[in-house]
Design a protein around this motif. Sequence first.
Motif, PDB file in Angstrom:
ATOM      1  N   UNK A  16      13.972   7.216 -14.353  1.00 48.16           N
ATOM      2  CA  UNK A  16      14.136   7.798 -15.688  1.00 48.16           C
ATOM      3  C   UNK A  16      13.564   6.858 -16.741  1.00 48.16           C
ATOM      4  N   UNK A  17      12.931   7.439 -17.743  1.00 41.70           N
ATOM      5  CA  UNK A  17      12.341   6.652 -18.821  1.00 41.70           C
ATOM      6  C   UNK A  17      12.573   7.369 -20.144  1.00 41.70           C
ATOM      7  N   UNK A  18      12.702   6.591 -21.193  1.00 41.07           N
ATOM      8  CA  UNK A  18      12.894   7.119 -22.537  1.00 41.07           C
ATOM      9  C   UNK A  18      11.857   6.488 -23.445  1.00 41.07           C
ATOM     10  N   UNK A  19      11.120   7.333 -24.176  1.00 41.51           N
ATOM     11  CA  UNK A  19      10.083   6.856 -25.087  1.00 41.51           C
ATOM     12  C   UNK A  19      10.463   7.203 -26.525  1.00 41.51           C
ATOM     13  N   UNK A  20      10.300   6.242 -27.418  1.00 37.30           N
ATOM     14  CA  UNK A  20      10.730   6.384 -28.810  1.00 37.30           C
ATOM     15  C   UNK A  20       9.527   6.241 -29.733  1.00 37.30           C
ATOM     16  N   UNK A  32       0.236  12.857 -23.932  1.00 31.90           N
ATOM     17  CA  UNK A  32      -0.941  12.304 -23.262  1.00 31.90           C
ATOM     18  C   UNK A  32      -0.632  11.052 -22.443  1.00 31.90           C
ATOM     19  N   UNK A  33       0.333  10.261 -22.910  1.00 30.90           N
ATOM     20  CA  UNK A  33       0.739   9.072 -22.144  1.00 30.90           C
ATOM     21  C   UNK A  33       1.406   9.501 -20.834  1.00 30.90           C
ATOM     22  N   UNK A  34       2.326  10.475 -20.938  1.00 33.08           N
ATOM     23  CA  UNK A  34       3.043  10.944 -19.751  1.00 33.08           C
ATOM     24  C   UNK A  34       2.074  11.501 -18.714  1.00 33.08           C
ATOM     25  N   UNK A  35       1.085  12.265 -19.173  1.00 30.08           N
ATOM     26  CA  UNK A  35       0.121  12.835 -18.227  1.00 30.08           C
ATOM     27  C   UNK A  35      -0.664  11.740 -17.511  1.00 30.08           C
ATOM     28  N   UNK A 235      -8.152  -1.571 -31.242  1.00 25.81           N
ATOM     29  CA  UNK A 235      -7.052  -0.685 -31.628  1.00 25.81           C
ATOM     30  C   UNK A 235      -6.335  -1.204 -32.859  1.00 25.81           C
ATOM     31  N   UNK A 236      -5.755  -0.267 -33.600  1.00 30.33           N
ATOM     32  CA  UNK A 236      -4.866  -0.594 -34.698  1.00 30.33           C
ATOM     33  C   UNK A 236      -3.444  -0.220 -34.340  1.00 30.33           C
ATOM     34  N   UNK A 237      -2.639   0.029 -35.357  1.00 26.24           N
ATOM     35  CA  UNK A 237      -1.212   0.239 -35.151  1.00 26.24           C
ATOM     36  C   UNK A 237      -0.895   1.488 -34.334  1.00 26.24           C
ATOM     37  N   UNK A 238      -1.704   2.530 -34.474  1.00 28.89           N
ATOM     38  CA  UNK A 238      -1.391   3.803 -33.815  1.00 28.89           C
ATOM     39  C   UNK A 238      -2.054   3.929 -32.453  1.00 28.89           C
ATOM     40  N   UNK A 239      -2.048   2.873 -31.688  1.00 30.68           N
ATOM     41  CA  UNK A 239      -2.770   2.862 -30.420  1.00 30.68           C
ATOM     42  C   UNK A 239      -2.280   3.875 -29.384  1.00 30.68           C
ATOM     43  N   UNK A 240      -0.992   4.312 -29.381  1.00 22.60           N
ATOM     44  CA  UNK A 240      -0.648   5.377 -28.429  1.00 22.60           C
ATOM     45  C   UNK A 240      -1.445   6.655 -28.672  1.00 22.60           C
ATOM     46  N   UNK A 241      -1.823   6.906 -29.931  1.00 25.36           N
ATOM     47  CA  UNK A 241      -2.638   8.075 -30.257  1.00 25.36           C
ATOM     48  C   UNK A 241      -4.120   7.812 -30.052  1.00 25.36           C
ATOM     49  N   UNK A 242      -4.579   6.659 -30.489  1.00 26.65           N
ATOM     50  CA  UNK A 242      -6.016   6.380 -30.480  1.00 26.65           C
ATOM     51  C   UNK A 242      -6.515   5.822 -29.152  1.00 26.65           C
ATOM     52  N   UNK A 244      -4.861   6.204 -25.703  1.00 20.37           N
ATOM     53  CA  UNK A 244      -3.847   6.589 -24.712  1.00 20.37           C
ATOM     54  C   UNK A 244      -4.123   6.052 -23.315  1.00 20.37           C
ATOM     55  N   UNK A 245      -5.400   5.924 -22.931  1.00 25.13           N
ATOM     56  CA  UNK A 245      -5.706   5.402 -21.597  1.00 25.13           C
ATOM     57  C   UNK A 245      -5.186   3.974 -21.439  1.00 25.13           C
ATOM     58  N   UNK A 246      -5.520   3.135 -22.403  1.00 30.34           N
ATOM     59  CA  UNK A 246      -5.089   1.735 -22.339  1.00 30.34           C
ATOM     60  C   UNK A 246      -3.572   1.620 -22.444  1.00 30.34           C
ATOM     61  N   UNK A 247      -2.986   2.424 -23.339  1.00 27.81           N
ATOM     62  CA  UNK A 247      -1.538   2.371 -23.527  1.00 27.81           C
ATOM     63  C   UNK A 247      -0.807   2.771 -22.253  1.00 27.81           C
ATOM     64  N   UNK A 248      -1.206   3.880 -21.663  1.00 26.68           N
ATOM     65  CA  UNK A 248      -0.564   4.334 -20.429  1.00 26.68           C
ATOM     66  C   UNK A 248      -0.761   3.328 -19.300  1.00 26.68           C
ATOM     67  N   UNK A 249      -1.952   2.767 -19.206  1.00 30.36           N
ATOM     68  CA  UNK A 249      -2.208   1.784 -18.164  1.00 30.36           C
ATOM     69  C   UNK A 249      -1.317   0.564 -18.277  1.00 30.36           C
ATOM     70  N   UNK A 250      -1.094   0.115 -19.499  1.00 27.17           N
ATOM     71  CA  UNK A 250      -0.242  -1.058 -19.708  1.00 27.17           C
ATOM     72  C   UNK A 250       1.231  -0.730 -19.457  1.00 27.17           C
ATOM     73  N   UNK A 251       1.662   0.456 -19.871  1.00 23.54           N
ATOM     74  CA  UNK A 251       3.035   0.859 -19.565  1.00 23.54           C
ATOM     75  C   UNK A 251       3.233   0.890 -18.051  1.00 23.54           C
TER      76      UNK A 251
END
Length: 258
Positions: A16-20, A32-35, A235-242, A244-251
Amino acid sequence: MTGIHKRHWPGDKDRPALALHCMMGSAGYWGPIARRLEGRADLTSFDMPGHGRSGPWVQGAEGPDFHTAVTRIAASFIDRPLDLVGHSLGATVALRIAVAAPEAVRSLTLIEPVLFAAASDVEQKERDRIIAEHLAQGRSEDAARAFIDVWGAQPFDDLPPPARQTMTTQIPLVAAADETLTHDRANILRAGGLEAIDAPVLIIVGERSPTVIHGIADALAERLADVGRATVPGAGHMLPLTHPDETAGLIAVNLDRA
């Protein structure tokens, strides 16, 4: 405060995971991160009060402040140790939960945490002053513009009118969170608090983010027992939007560390 809108992306029931999400964001941007995580975690998120499809935020005379209310909502989703992911304001909520109940956190991923109390920054103090002045003088749109032009994915004036109107309505929430983010009203930085988190922590920042973010990351990492660091190029502050590949990979890397 009325109903809270929830989102769920099915995955491994044992993870289980929770994203905020961030201030002025919504749970939807985790889709997009979840996918990209391809089911390795069973991911849940929710729209904070005053955001997305949730009801408006109205603070009662005896009710909790905004940050506390969001933290309590997030905590209500936790019934066993889970992977906790937060971006910006959401990262400070995630960190607050991890400090209060480290046993509830299997892994902690902090993306661009805006706990300004952790790192004094002259530029951030000036940004806060400008927004506070705009709000005090009833210039909500100017306050929203000043906020989004620093922390948004694109300049305020480039956004469609409905988005600008929504953000202008939401800008008082930025001020409502200031006591916690800038002055640590929630005592997240208390002695021994960060040190008690024994789950793997990953702090992710954007290369082009404001300098205060890099200072916060440095300050938090210095006190955490098991911490990794990552900077997303370009990347800037909104990197989950801009990004998503890098963000998901790091998560995913941090999920594997747990």
